[in-house]
Motif scaffolding. Structure first.
Motif, short mmCIF file in Angstrom:
data_model
loop_
_atom_site.label_atom_id
_atom_site.label_comp_id
_atom_site.label_asym_id
_atom_site.label_seq_id
_atom_site.Cartn_x
_atom_site.Cartn_y
_atom_site.Cartn_z
N VAL A 197 0.84 -1.21 0.00
CA VAL A 197 0.00 0.00 0.00
C VAL A 197 0.88 1.25 0.00
O VAL A 197 0.50 2.29 -0.53
CB VAL A 197 -0.96 0.00 1.21
CG1 VAL A 197 -0.21 0.11 2.52
CG2 VAL A 197 -1.98 1.13 1.08
N THR A 198 2.09 1.12 0.56
CA THR A 198 2.99 2.27 0.62
C THR A 198 3.56 2.63 -0.76
O THR A 198 4.18 3.68 -0.91
CB THR A 198 4.17 2.01 1.58
OG1 THR A 198 4.86 0.83 1.18
CG2 THR A 198 3.66 1.82 3.00
N TYR A 199 3.39 1.75 -1.74
CA TYR A 199 3.78 2.09 -3.11
C TYR A 199 2.72 2.95 -3.79
O TYR A 199 3.03 3.74 -4.68
CB TYR A 199 3.99 0.82 -3.94
CG TYR A 199 5.31 0.13 -3.72
CD1 TYR A 199 6.33 0.75 -3.00
CD2 TYR A 199 5.54 -1.13 -4.23
CE1 TYR A 199 7.53 0.12 -2.79
CE2 TYR A 199 6.75 -1.78 -4.04
CZ TYR A 199 7.74 -1.14 -3.32
OH TYR A 199 8.93 -1.77 -3.14
N MET A 200 1.47 2.75 -3.39
CA MET A 200 0.38 3.50 -3.99
C MET A 200 0.22 4.88 -3.35
O MET A 200 -0.20 5.84 -4.01
CB MET A 200 -0.92 2.72 -3.84
CG MET A 200 -0.86 1.26 -4.28
SD MET A 200 -0.82 1.10 -6.07
CE MET A 200 -2.54 1.42 -6.44
N MET A 201 0.54 4.97 -2.08
CA MET A 201 0.34 6.20 -1.32
C MET A 201 1.04 7.43 -1.90
O MET A 201 0.47 8.53 -1.91
CB MET A 201 0.77 6.00 0.13
CG MET A 201 -0.18 5.14 0.94
SD MET A 201 0.59 4.41 2.40
CE MET A 201 1.33 5.83 3.18
N PRO A 202 2.30 7.31 -2.38
CA PRO A 202 2.98 8.50 -2.90
C PRO A 202 2.24 9.19 -4.04
O PRO A 202 2.31 10.41 -4.18
CB PRO A 202 4.33 7.96 -3.38
CG PRO A 202 4.56 6.75 -2.56
CD PRO A 202 3.20 6.14 -2.38
N ILE A 203 1.54 8.42 -4.85
CA ILE A 203 0.80 9.02 -5.97
C ILE A 203 -0.30 9.92 -5.44
O ILE A 203 -0.50 11.05 -5.90
CB ILE A 203 0.25 7.92 -6.89
CG1 ILE A 203 1.40 7.09 -7.46
CG2 ILE A 203 -0.59 8.52 -8.01
CD1 ILE A 203 0.95 5.87 -8.23
N VAL A 204 -1.03 9.41 -4.44
CA VAL A 204 -2.08 10.22 -3.81
C VAL A 204 -1.47 11.43 -3.11
O VAL A 204 -1.96 12.56 -3.23
CB VAL A 204 -2.87 9.37 -2.79
CG1 VAL A 204 -3.94 10.22 -2.07
CG2 VAL A 204 -3.52 8.18 -3.48
N SER A 205 -0.38 11.18 -2.39
CA SER A 205 0.27 12.26 -1.65
C SER A 205 0.82 13.34 -2.58
O SER A 205 0.74 14.54 -2.28
CB SER A 205 1.41 11.68 -0.80
OG SER A 205 2.00 12.69 -0.01
N LEU A 206 1.36 12.92 -3.71
CA LEU A 206 1.88 13.89 -4.69
C LEU A 206 0.76 14.77 -5.24
O LEU A 206 0.95 15.97 -5.46
CB LEU A 206 2.60 13.16 -5.83
CG LEU A 206 4.02 12.67 -5.53
CD1 LEU A 206 4.49 11.74 -6.64
CD2 LEU A 206 4.97 13.86 -5.39
N MET A 207 -0.39 14.18 -5.45
CA MET A 207 -1.53 14.97 -5.94
C MET A 207 -1.93 16.04 -4.92
O MET A 207 -2.17 17.20 -5.28
CB MET A 207 -2.73 14.05 -6.23
CG MET A 207 -2.52 13.13 -7.41
SD MET A 207 -3.93 12.02 -7.67
CE MET A 207 -3.36 11.11 -9.11
N TRP A 208 -1.96 15.65 -3.63
CA TRP A 208 -2.25 16.63 -2.59
C TRP A 208 -1.16 17.69 -2.53
O TRP A 208 -1.43 18.87 -2.31
CB TRP A 208 -2.38 15.94 -1.23
CG TRP A 208 -3.69 15.27 -1.00
CD1 TRP A 208 -3.92 13.93 -0.82
CD2 TRP A 208 -4.98 15.89 -0.89
NE1 TRP A 208 -5.25 13.69 -0.63
CE2 TRP A 208 -5.93 14.88 -0.65
CE3 TRP A 208 -5.41 17.23 -0.97
CZ2 TRP A 208 -7.28 15.15 -0.50
CZ3 TRP A 208 -6.77 17.50 -0.81
CH2 TRP A 208 -7.68 16.46 -0.58
#
Length: 295
Positions: free
Chosen positions: A250-261
């Protein structure tokens, strides 16, 4: 819902929730200190979990309680403070990217301590995902040369703790319900969090007079309920239904969401980082592509 589809659904939901947590931490730190954030996050989350899961604790054995306590400190207590410390110095999106080291540590610690084997495909996927993470880190450092990347060590240490915690849940708490694990964790760390809060100057006049105090508390409640209480239960469920490596990915997917924010909040982003994000997704796919069935 079939097990394979269910675990991907849990992975997607957790990536959205936890990917949004880092920007919330950034906003909370405007009105609260690191130790106020970490302790209050633990206390508020604990209250949420006690309200719905306290009656689930009666069937937990003494042996399981030992591992629940260790899991609570490794998976919740210490990281709550370490991520807040890092959040004072590094962009939220970069912290999320560094958090992608968790699957690598899960594989390494699972093999070294718990003798949990991983397939070649899992190892390859972790390596590819790590390469994508490294590219994101390098570009983040280039875009933000004034940030103190020494504080990245707190995030890296947290990923080691997360890796240990995932393996503990899988190896020693497999028969404990997800809600029971989360509630038991916070029974163990609730009092230490209260002690930290009492020594954090939270109850001083200066804290309450801070113009950002009210919004910080609102963000903190959102973070505690969604980013900690609810997500802990979902994550424990995911660990039960999938492998430790899959759950930690799940920590691989999180950066994409975090980058958008981060983009919405004015943090730097480039096409190079977008390319690295694609590499991360490829790593996730390869790590968890089902083995071909024998005919």
């Amino acid at each position: 819902m079939k097990g394979n589809n269910a675990k991907w659904m849990y992975l997607f939901i957790l990536s959205i929730i936890w990917g949004s947590s880092f920007i919330l931490i950034k906003k909370i730190l405007i009105g609260l200190t690191v130790f106020q954030l970490g302790s209050l996050r633990t206390i508020i989350t604990g209250l949420f979990l006690f309200a719905v899961g306290y009656n689930k604790l009666k069937n937990i054995s003494n042996k399981e309680w030992k591992w629940l306590i260790i899991s609570g400190f490794l998976g919740s207590f210490f990281p709550a403070f370490m991520f807040a410390i890092a959040g004072n110095e590094i962009d939220s999106s970069v912290i999320s990217i560094l958090n992608s080291l968790t699957p690598l540590n899960t594989v390494l610690l699972g093999f070294a301590i718990f003798r949990i084997t991983s397939t070649k495909r899992q190892v390859l996927g972790v390596i590819i995902g790590f390469v994508g993470t490294a590219l994101l880190i390098l570009k983040g450092a280039e875009l933000n040369p004034n940030q103190n990347y020494m504080f990245a060590g707190f995030v890296i240490l947290s990923t080691v703790m997360y890796g240990l915690n995932v393996n503990i849940i899988k190896h020693h708490l497999q028969n404990v319900k997800p809600l029971s694990i989360a509630t038991g964790n916070y029974v163990a760390i609730f009092i230490p969090a209260v002690i930290v809060l009492l020594f954090s100057d939270f109850f001083s006049e200066a804290t309450f007079q801070n113009p950002a105090f009210k919004m910080s508390i609102i963000y903190l409640v959102i973070l505690s309920f969604f980013g900690t209480a609810l997500s802990k239960v979902l994550f424990n469920k995911l660990v039960h239904m999938a492998t430790p490596v899959f759950a930690s990915s799940v920590t691989y997917m999180m950066p994409i969401v975090s980058l958008m924010w981060g983009i919405l909040d004015g943090e730097g982003f480039s096409m190079y980082q977008g390319f690295a994000s694609v590499i991360i997704l490829i790593g996730v796919y390869l790590s968890h592509k089902p083995k071909p069935k024998m005919v």
